[in-house]
Design an enzyme around this catalytic site. Structure first.
Site, PDB file in Angstrom:
ATOM      1  CG  HIS A 105      -0.632  -0.372   2.691  1.00 60.83           C
ATOM      2  ND1 HIS A 105       0.321  -1.689   2.710  1.00 60.83           N
ATOM      3  CD2 HIS A 105       0.668   1.120   3.588  1.00 60.83           C
ATOM      4  CE1 HIS A 105       0.901  -1.499   4.209  1.00 60.83           C
ATOM      5  NE2 HIS A 105       0.461  -0.140   4.147  1.00 60.83           N
ATOM      6  CG  HIS A 107       0.736   5.231   4.239  1.00 58.48           C
ATOM      7  ND1 HIS A 107      -0.044   5.077   5.100  1.00 58.48           N
ATOM      8  CD2 HIS A 107       1.698   3.904   4.394  1.00 58.48           C
ATOM      9  CE1 HIS A 107       0.359   3.796   5.755  1.00 58.48           C
ATOM     10  NE2 HIS A 107       1.169   3.185   5.361  1.00 58.48           N
TER      11      HIS A 107
HETATM   12  P1  5GP Z   1       1.903   0.608   7.396  1.00 54.62           P
HETATM   13  O1  5GP Z   1       1.934   0.553   8.916  1.00 54.62           O
HETATM   14  O2  5GP Z   1       1.740  -1.508   6.581  1.00 54.62           O
HETATM   15  O3  5GP Z   1       1.962   0.574   6.455  1.00 54.62           O
HETATM   16  O4  5GP Z   1      -0.093   1.279   7.476  1.00 54.62           O
HETATM   17  C1  5GP Z   1      -1.369   0.816   7.556  1.00 54.62           C
HETATM   18  C2  5GP Z   1      -2.415   1.565   7.567  1.00 54.62           C
HETATM   19  O5  5GP Z   1      -3.571   0.257   7.571  1.00 54.62           O
HETATM   20  C3  5GP Z   1      -2.115   2.174   9.295  1.00 54.62           C
HETATM   21  O6  5GP Z   1      -2.289   3.716   8.643  1.00 54.62           O
HETATM   22  C4  5GP Z   1      -3.714   1.608   9.433  1.00 54.62           C
HETATM   23  O7  5GP Z   1      -4.524   2.689  10.237  1.00 54.62           O
HETATM   24  C5  5GP Z   1      -4.488   1.442   8.008  1.00 54.62           C
HETATM   25  N1  5GP Z   1      -5.219   0.601   8.619  1.00 54.62           N
HETATM   26  C6  5GP Z   1      -4.933  -0.816   9.529  1.00 54.62           C
HETATM   27  N2  5GP Z   1      -6.228  -1.804   9.576  1.00 54.62           N
HETATM   28  C7  5GP Z   1      -7.677  -0.414   8.644  1.00 54.62           C
HETATM   29  C8  5GP Z   1      -9.194  -1.468   7.947  1.00 54.62           C
HETATM   30  O8  5GP Z   1      -9.119  -1.973   8.383  1.00 54.62           O
HETATM   31  N3  5GP Z   1      -9.402  -0.229   7.069  1.00 54.62           N
HETATM   32  C9  5GP Z   1      -8.620   1.487   6.551  1.00 54.62           C
HETATM   33  N4  5GP Z   1      -9.182   2.019   6.080  1.00 54.62           N
HETATM   34  N5  5GP Z   1      -6.770   1.410   7.205  1.00 54.62           N
HETATM   35  C10 5GP Z   1      -6.777   0.452   8.262  1.00 54.62           C
END
Ligand code: 5GP
Length: 121
Positions: A105, A107
């Protein structure tokens, strides 16, 4: 490369098992608002294909998938009014990158200055 876990939260979102606030969708890409926004605009852009991380996507994604992903970022940032003021894209990757969800993903963060690139605290 870790094996893709099809029980990760974004895989469940893609299957419609968990709701999301979609801002963009096409054949290859889904984008939705982060559940815990870190900026006024905080959107997650994901490929629909099963890729663990940005390097997995870059290595194995088809030209159509990779192209669609970056075209989607351009569409979304324009749609969200971020083009002039700017924004930040972050792809946390693996343990050292602090990746929590093992589905690639990007951001998109914006709507205000988003601070230093790397926290030293
Ligand atoms: P990472 O740390 O893997 O780069 O980011 C994961 C992101 O996914 C975090 O910013 C977190 O808030 C988001 N996230 C986790 N679970 C969910 C969810 O169920 N729905 C949405 N929309 N975002 C999520």
């Amino acid at each position: 490369m870790p094996i893709y876990d099809n029980q990760n939260i974004f895989a469940k979102i893609l299957r419609g098992e968990i709701p999301n606030n979609t801002v963009y969708e096409d054949d290859y890409v889904l984008a939705f608002r982060d559940i815990a926004p870190q900026a006024p605009v905080h959107i997650l852009v994901i490929p629909k294909g099963a890729y663990v991380s940005i390097d997995d996507f870059g290595a194995k994604g088809s030209p159509d998938e990779v192209s669609a992903f970056y075209k989607a970022i351009a569409t979304i940032t324009a749609q969200e009014g971020l083009t002039d003021a700017g924004f930040r894209c972050i792809a946390n990757t693996g343990d050292h990158g602090g990746q929590e969800v093992p589905h690639f993903h990007m951001h998109i963060l914006g709507g205000e200055p988003v601070g230093p690139m790397v926290s030293k605290s």
